[in-house]
Design an enzyme around this catalytic site. Structure first.
Site, PDB file in Angstrom:
ATOM      1  N   ARG A 278       0.862  -1.174   0.000  1.00  0.00           N
ATOM      2  CA  ARG A 278       0.000   0.000   0.000  1.00  0.00           C
ATOM      3  C   ARG A 278       0.900   1.226   0.000  1.00  0.00           C
ATOM      4  O   ARG A 278       1.947   1.234   0.680  1.00  0.00           O
ATOM      5  CB  ARG A 278      -0.888   0.027   1.258  1.00  0.00           C
ATOM      6  N   GLU A 307      -3.342   7.715  -3.930  1.00  0.00           N
ATOM      7  CA  GLU A 307      -3.985   7.239  -5.167  1.00  0.00           C
ATOM      8  C   GLU A 307      -5.363   7.865  -5.339  1.00  0.00           C
ATOM      9  O   GLU A 307      -6.062   8.071  -4.343  1.00  0.00           O
ATOM     10  CB  GLU A 307      -4.109   5.710  -5.121  1.00  0.00           C
ATOM     11  N   HIS A 325      -1.349   0.682  -9.699  1.00  0.00           N
ATOM     12  CA  HIS A 325      -1.946  -0.278  -8.766  1.00  0.00           C
ATOM     13  C   HIS A 325      -2.576  -1.446  -9.550  1.00  0.00           C
ATOM     14  O   HIS A 325      -3.767  -1.731  -9.416  1.00  0.00           O
ATOM     15  CB  HIS A 325      -2.980   0.407  -7.870  1.00  0.00           C
TER      16      HIS A 325
HETATM   17  O1  LIG Z   1      -4.180  -4.084  -3.996  1.00  0.00           O
HETATM   18  C1  LIG Z   1      -4.818  -5.047  -4.279  1.00  0.00           C
HETATM   19  C2  LIG Z   1      -5.444  -5.893  -3.329  1.00  0.00           C
HETATM   20  O2  LIG Z   1      -5.571  -5.488  -2.172  1.00  0.00           O
HETATM   21  O3  LIG Z   1      -5.857  -6.990  -3.679  1.00  0.00           O
END
Ligand SMILES: O=CC(=O)O
Length: 367
Positions: A278, A307, A325
């Site tokens: 993250r 983001e 992402h």
């Molecule tokens: O970032 C992607 C997820 O949490 O699956």
């Protein structure tokens, strides 16, 4: 007798129709489609979905329109303002009612990360939260390999020069990347968080590139896990950072940065950083400083602090690979999210045990 109800959030099922048919044999499925927060709260207040026993979110593109699952959604709107300052569990155990029916026992969702849902608040209401990390492990680990390779091999620079279609830039990359690119082979990979994704990355990097694996985690992994990738455990993050030629952040966001301004000086000079966890796990300003000062040589980021906004300074750096992402974003992940979500519900109601719960420590009553 009427069937127990599942509330399905967001998307239709796209891949696992046979399993969905099995779910529908046993449960009545109600749908919220893409309600925003106000609509969703009002629907819960009116009990539009009935006394559902489970919530199922099959894919991450939809079903999240109501925003973060915080105390306001899980408990009751009036509680949220005092939530931060109050004895949270006291409030829960007092007579305040919930927006969610007391019948609800399990919430299964697409996605590995669960920073958008207060799993402790769910636990206090006896709702198990199950994530779907197993379904996207392969995709995210592959994405991490892409980022890792780009940081060792200066591929971001080379790709930008080729894409410029400018012969001078092309020749610049041809002539100069070789003086700084390195093979990952024989280098040390330091993984923060040797969970499913971290472990799969370790397997790939160890087998494909002969990288030495070291890791830091809140707890040491079992001996057989370490042995499978020849991993060495470091209880001290900074000690691990000092030995790593590339550091990969692969740990869930736990409400604080795992790499802040104090950690960057502990990194091996010239090391690389990859973040597939993250954005908020890493202090982005400190990362920019470390790159600008040359303390670290390159970075590969799938995730970003704010983001969908990308740090403009990082975006300008040719030694920084950036993705939107998407390391987990594959059809394979989507198929697996659907399947695992349904299997979690079926197994929970069949044998009383879910497959991938993440908040059992917060479940207060015995289930
Ligand atoms: O970032 C992607 C997820 O949490 O699956």
């Amino acid at each position: 007798m009427s069937k127990p109800i599942i509330l399905q959030l967001g998307d239709d099922i796209k891949w696992n129709h046979e399993l969905y048919a099995k779910l529908r044999d046993k449960f009545a499925i109600r749908r919220s489609y893409s309600m925003d927060r106000a609509e969703f709260k009002a629907a819960l207040e009116r009990k539009d979905f009935g006394d559902f026993v489970a919530m199922f979110r099959p894919f991450w593109n939809t079903g999240g329109e109501m925003g973060n699952w915080d105390a306001e959604l899980i408990i009751k709107s009036f509680v949220s303002s005092s939530f931060e300052h109050s004895g949270f569990l006291d409030l829960l155990t007092s007579n305040c009612s919930s927006l969610l029916p007391t019948s609800c026992r399990i919430f299964t969702s697409a996605g590995a990360g669960f920073d958008w849902v207060d799993t402790k608040a769910l636990g206090a209401r006896n709702i198990i939260y199950c994530n779907s990390a197993a379904a996207c492990t392969e995709s995210v680990a592959d994405g991490a390999i892409w980022l890792l390779l780009s940081t060792f091999r200066a591929f971001t620079w080379s790709a930008a020069c080729a894409r410029s279609a400018d012969p001078a830039q092309f020749l610049d990359a041809t002539r100069n990347t070789g003086s700084l690119a390195r093979n990952p082979n024989g280098h040390t990979l330091g993984i923060i968080g040797l969970g499913k994704i971290g472990f799969r990355l370790a397997q790939k990097a160890h087998a494909a590139f002969g990288m030495k694996i070291i890791y830091n985690d809140i707890r040491r992994m079992p001996q057989e896990v370490e042995a499978a990738v020849d991993a060495e455990y470091y209880s001290s993050l900074d000690a691990m950072l000092g030995l790593s030629d590339c550091v990969v952040v692969a740990t869930p966001f736990a409400g604080h940065k795992v790499l802040n301004a104090n950690n960057f000086p502990a990194m091996k000079p010239g090391a690389r950083l990859v973040n597939i966890a993250r954005g908020k796990c890493v202090d982005e300003d400190a990362l920019v400083d470390a790159l600008e000062s040359g303390r670290i040589s390159a970075a590969g980021l799938d995730v970003h602090y704010n983001e969908p906004h990308v740090n403009k300074k990082l975006a300008k750096m040719s030694n920084v690979e950036l993705l939107s992402h998407t390391t987990g974003a594959t059809v394979d992940s989507h198929m697996g999210f659907e399947r695992l979500g349904m299997e979690n519900i079926l197994q929970f109601f069949e044998i009383g045990k879910a497959i991938s719960p993440v908040n059992l420590e917060w479940i207060k009553a015995s289930l």
